[in-house]
Design a protein around this motif. Sequence first.
Motif, PDB file in Angstrom:
ATOM      1  N   HIS A   1       0.827  -1.203   0.000  1.00 44.74           N
ATOM      2  CA  HIS A   1       0.000   0.000   0.000  1.00 44.74           C
ATOM      3  C   HIS A   1       0.867   1.262   0.000  1.00 44.74           C
ATOM      4  O   HIS A   1       0.595   2.207  -0.746  1.00 44.74           O
ATOM      5  CB  HIS A   1      -0.915   0.012   1.235  1.00 44.74           C
ATOM      6  CG  HIS A   1      -2.129  -0.844   1.117  1.00 44.74           C
ATOM      7  ND1 HIS A   1      -2.071  -2.227   1.059  1.00 44.74           N
ATOM      8  CD2 HIS A   1      -3.455  -0.515   1.060  1.00 44.74           C
ATOM      9  CE1 HIS A   1      -3.298  -2.705   0.976  1.00 44.74           C
ATOM     10  NE2 HIS A   1      -4.158  -1.698   0.972  1.00 44.74           N
ATOM     11  N   ALA A   2       1.898   1.280   0.863  1.00 48.68           N
ATOM     12  CA  ALA A   2       2.758   2.455   0.937  1.00 48.68           C
ATOM     13  C   ALA A   2       3.485   2.686  -0.387  1.00 48.68           C
ATOM     14  O   ALA A   2       3.582   3.821  -0.864  1.00 48.68           O
ATOM     15  CB  ALA A   2       3.771   2.303   2.071  1.00 48.68           C
ATOM     16  N   THR A   3       3.984   1.615  -0.989  1.00 47.73           N
ATOM     17  CA  THR A   3       4.716   1.741  -2.246  1.00 47.73           C
ATOM     18  C   THR A   3       3.802   2.190  -3.371  1.00 47.73           C
ATOM     19  O   THR A   3       4.118   3.129  -4.122  1.00 47.73           O
ATOM     20  CB  THR A   3       5.379   0.404  -2.618  1.00 47.73           C
ATOM     21  OG1 THR A   3       6.167  -0.069  -1.531  1.00 47.73           O
ATOM     22  CG2 THR A   3       6.261   0.559  -3.848  1.00 47.73           C
ATOM     23  N   THR A   4       2.664   1.526  -3.516  1.00 46.01           N
ATOM     24  CA  THR A   4       1.758   1.826  -4.622  1.00 46.01           C
ATOM     25  C   THR A   4       1.227   3.249  -4.537  1.00 46.01           C
ATOM     26  O   THR A   4       1.224   3.988  -5.532  1.00 46.01           O
ATOM     27  CB  THR A   4       0.589   0.830  -4.638  1.00 46.01           C
ATOM     28  OG1 THR A   4       1.098  -0.495  -4.812  1.00 46.01           O
ATOM     29  CG2 THR A   4      -0.382   1.145  -5.769  1.00 46.01           C
ATOM     30  N   SER A   5       0.768   3.653  -3.350  1.00 45.16           N
ATOM     31  CA  SER A   5       0.219   5.005  -3.208  1.00 45.16           C
ATOM     32  C   SER A   5       1.297   6.068  -3.431  1.00 45.16           C
ATOM     33  O   SER A   5       1.039   7.099  -4.063  1.00 45.16           O
ATOM     34  CB  SER A   5      -0.425   5.177  -1.833  1.00 45.16           C
ATOM     35  OG  SER A   5       0.502   4.948  -0.795  1.00 45.16           O
ATOM     36  N   ALA A   6       2.509   5.812  -2.937  1.00 39.75           N
ATOM     37  CA  ALA A   6       3.590   6.783  -3.124  1.00 39.75           C
ATOM     38  C   ALA A   6       4.026   6.857  -4.583  1.00 39.75           C
ATOM     39  O   ALA A   6       4.363   7.937  -5.087  1.00 39.75           O
ATOM     40  CB  ALA A   6       4.778   6.436  -2.231  1.00 39.75           C
ATOM     41  N   MET A   7       4.022   5.732  -5.274  1.00 39.14           N
ATOM     42  CA  MET A   7       4.337   5.754  -6.712  1.00 39.14           C
ATOM     43  C   MET A   7       3.279   6.530  -7.485  1.00 39.14           C
ATOM     44  O   MET A   7       3.603   7.342  -8.365  1.00 39.14           O
ATOM     45  CB  MET A   7       4.455   4.332  -7.254  1.00 39.14           C
ATOM     46  CG  MET A   7       5.736   3.616  -6.888  1.00 39.14           C
ATOM     47  SD  MET A   7       5.800   1.952  -7.608  1.00 39.14           S
ATOM     48  CE  MET A   7       7.428   1.428  -7.066  1.00 39.14           C
ATOM     49  N   ALA A   8       2.007   6.267  -7.172  1.00 44.21           N
ATOM     50  CA  ALA A   8       0.928   6.995  -7.847  1.00 44.21           C
ATOM     51  C   ALA A   8       1.026   8.489  -7.556  1.00 44.21           C
ATOM     52  O   ALA A   8       0.892   9.325  -8.462  1.00 44.21           O
ATOM     53  CB  ALA A   8      -0.426   6.450  -7.400  1.00 44.21           C
ATOM     54  N   ALA A   9       1.280   8.828  -6.291  1.00 41.69           N
ATOM     55  CA  ALA A   9       1.438  10.239  -5.928  1.00 41.69           C
ATOM     56  C   ALA A   9       2.629  10.856  -6.656  1.00 41.69           C
ATOM     57  O   ALA A   9       2.558  12.000  -7.133  1.00 41.69           O
ATOM     58  CB  ALA A   9       1.615  10.374  -4.417  1.00 41.69           C
ATOM     59  N   GLY A  10       3.714  10.106  -6.755  1.00 37.12           N
ATOM     60  CA  GLY A  10       4.894  10.609  -7.447  1.00 37.12           C
ATOM     61  C   GLY A  10       4.624  10.905  -8.908  1.00 37.12           C
ATOM     62  O   GLY A  10       5.078  11.926  -9.449  1.00 37.12           O
ATOM     63  N   ILE A  11       3.881  10.027  -9.570  1.00 36.10           N
ATOM     64  CA  ILE A  11       3.533  10.245 -10.982  1.00 36.10           C
ATOM     65  C   ILE A  11       2.695  11.503 -11.131  1.00 36.10           C
ATOM     66  O   ILE A  11       2.913  12.320 -12.038  1.00 36.10           O
ATOM     67  CB  ILE A  11       2.793   9.013 -11.543  1.00 36.10           C
ATOM     68  CG1 ILE A  11       3.736   7.812 -11.594  1.00 36.10           C
ATOM     69  CG2 ILE A  11       2.235   9.296 -12.940  1.00 36.10           C
ATOM     70  CD1 ILE A  11       3.043   6.495 -11.886  1.00 36.10           C
ATOM     71  N   VAL A  12       1.736  11.691 -10.224  1.00 37.75           N
ATOM     72  CA  VAL A  12       0.898  12.890 -10.258  1.00 37.75           C
ATOM     73  C   VAL A  12       1.737  14.143 -10.012  1.00 37.75           C
ATOM     74  O   VAL A  12       1.575  15.164 -10.689  1.00 37.75           O
ATOM     75  CB  VAL A  12      -0.239  12.791  -9.226  1.00 37.75           C
ATOM     76  CG1 VAL A  12      -0.998  14.108  -9.130  1.00 37.75           C
ATOM     77  CG2 VAL A  12      -1.196  11.669  -9.595  1.00 37.75           C
ATOM     78  N   ILE A  13       2.647  14.072  -9.049  1.00 40.69           N
ATOM     79  CA  ILE A  13       3.486  15.227  -8.733  1.00 40.69           C
ATOM     80  C   ILE A  13       4.363  15.613  -9.917  1.00 40.69           C
ATOM     81  O   ILE A  13       4.528  16.800 -10.230  1.00 40.69           O
ATOM     82  CB  ILE A  13       4.335  14.939  -7.482  1.00 40.69           C
ATOM     83  CG1 ILE A  13       3.431  14.903  -6.247  1.00 40.69           C
ATOM     84  CG2 ILE A  13       5.439  15.983  -7.304  1.00 40.69           C
ATOM     85  CD1 ILE A  13       4.105  14.361  -5.007  1.00 40.69           C
ATOM     86  N   VAL A  14       4.928  14.614 -10.605  1.00 36.23           N
ATOM     87  CA  VAL A  14       5.739  14.906 -11.793  1.00 36.23           C
ATOM     88  C   VAL A  14       4.893  15.596 -12.856  1.00 36.23           C
ATOM     89  O   VAL A  14       5.325  16.581 -13.476  1.00 36.23           O
ATOM     90  CB  VAL A  14       6.358  13.611 -12.353  1.00 36.23           C
ATOM     91  CG1 VAL A  14       6.971  13.852 -13.734  1.00 36.23           C
ATOM     92  CG2 VAL A  14       7.420  13.065 -11.402  1.00 36.23           C
ATOM     93  N   ALA A  15       3.674  15.100 -13.058  1.00 30.78           N
ATOM     94  CA  ALA A  15       2.792  15.710 -14.058  1.00 30.78           C
ATOM     95  C   ALA A  15       2.431  17.141 -13.671  1.00 30.78           C
ATOM     96  O   ALA A  15       2.445  18.053 -14.511  1.00 30.78           O
ATOM     97  CB  ALA A  15       1.532  14.860 -14.216  1.00 30.78           C
ATOM     98  N   LEU A  16       2.097  17.350 -12.388  1.00 28.06           N
ATOM     99  CA  LEU A  16       1.740  18.693 -11.929  1.00 28.06           C
ATOM    100  C   LEU A  16       2.924  19.654 -12.034  1.00 28.06           C
ATOM    101  O   LEU A  16       2.770  20.808 -12.444  1.00 28.06           O
ATOM    102  CB  LEU A  16       1.256  18.630 -10.480  1.00 28.06           C
ATOM    103  CG  LEU A  16      -0.122  17.996 -10.253  1.00 28.06           C
ATOM    104  CD1 LEU A  16      -0.341  17.736  -8.765  1.00 28.06           C
ATOM    105  CD2 LEU A  16      -1.233  18.873 -10.812  1.00 28.06           C
ATOM    106  N   ALA A  17       4.110  19.169 -11.666  1.00 31.30           N
ATOM    107  CA  ALA A  17       5.292  20.017 -11.741  1.00 31.30           C
ATOM    108  C   ALA A  17       5.671  20.339 -13.188  1.00 31.30           C
ATOM    109  O   ALA A  17       6.233  21.397 -13.474  1.00 31.30           O
ATOM    110  CB  ALA A  17       6.458  19.340 -11.031  1.00 31.30           C
TER     111      ALA A  17
END
Length: 231
Positions: A151-167
């Motif tokens: 759960h920690a890995t998957t959610s953090a990976m998904a969040a990371g992808i979103v953050i890269v897109a937003l940035a």
Amino acid sequence: MKTQGARPSSRGNGPGHVPQAVASIAFAVLAMALLARHLQPLPGDTLLARLAVEHRPHFVVVVVQVITATGTGAIPYVLAAVAGFLLGAQANSLPRRQAVFRTAAAVAVCAGWLALGQALRFGIMTAIARPRPPESDWITHASRYSFPSGHATTSAMAAGIVIVALATRRPVGHRLWIALVTCWAVSIGASRIYLGVHWATDVIAGWLLALAWTLLGATVSAKTRTGSPGS
């Protein structure tokens, strides 16, 4: 007259190269420390587990169970798809059919990167095979091994992808959305400790793996955009 040649690229390995290396090394050190202790809890693991078990009012447990349920399944992939849509938004200036194709491709790449990250996590989990905390402490369902937390890995990976897109795209309010998605990923990891199904070091390892994977994806994406025609 001396002809001026092409300047060598000053990008090196990309801005994420050093943090990616640091996250990867930290993950490897944590894994080796666990193996050296025969997969037994590391300092801090048992303390946090005991604190979680001793502080479980019913309404908090219900809220945390709802939060933790969002860390796997469809929601991380929905977030990855949203990130792909944001990254594909630059295709709006293209002919309609080409714009649709490029946006769909960006969505597929983001979702695929998340799936590859999950596969990597599953392989590491299976290879290390760390037992979970005592089942008597669990107040939610869990299966397979413990390290790193899925759960920690998957959610953090998904969040990371979103953050890269937003940035990358910088839409209105992108800083607020970055903060919100970061808080979501952190809360997912913390929920796994609170619910008794992971040691704290499982969650930390998941975050480190997700950070390294996200930065690798950002570096690959930046190099791809730099090398593409018209970039």
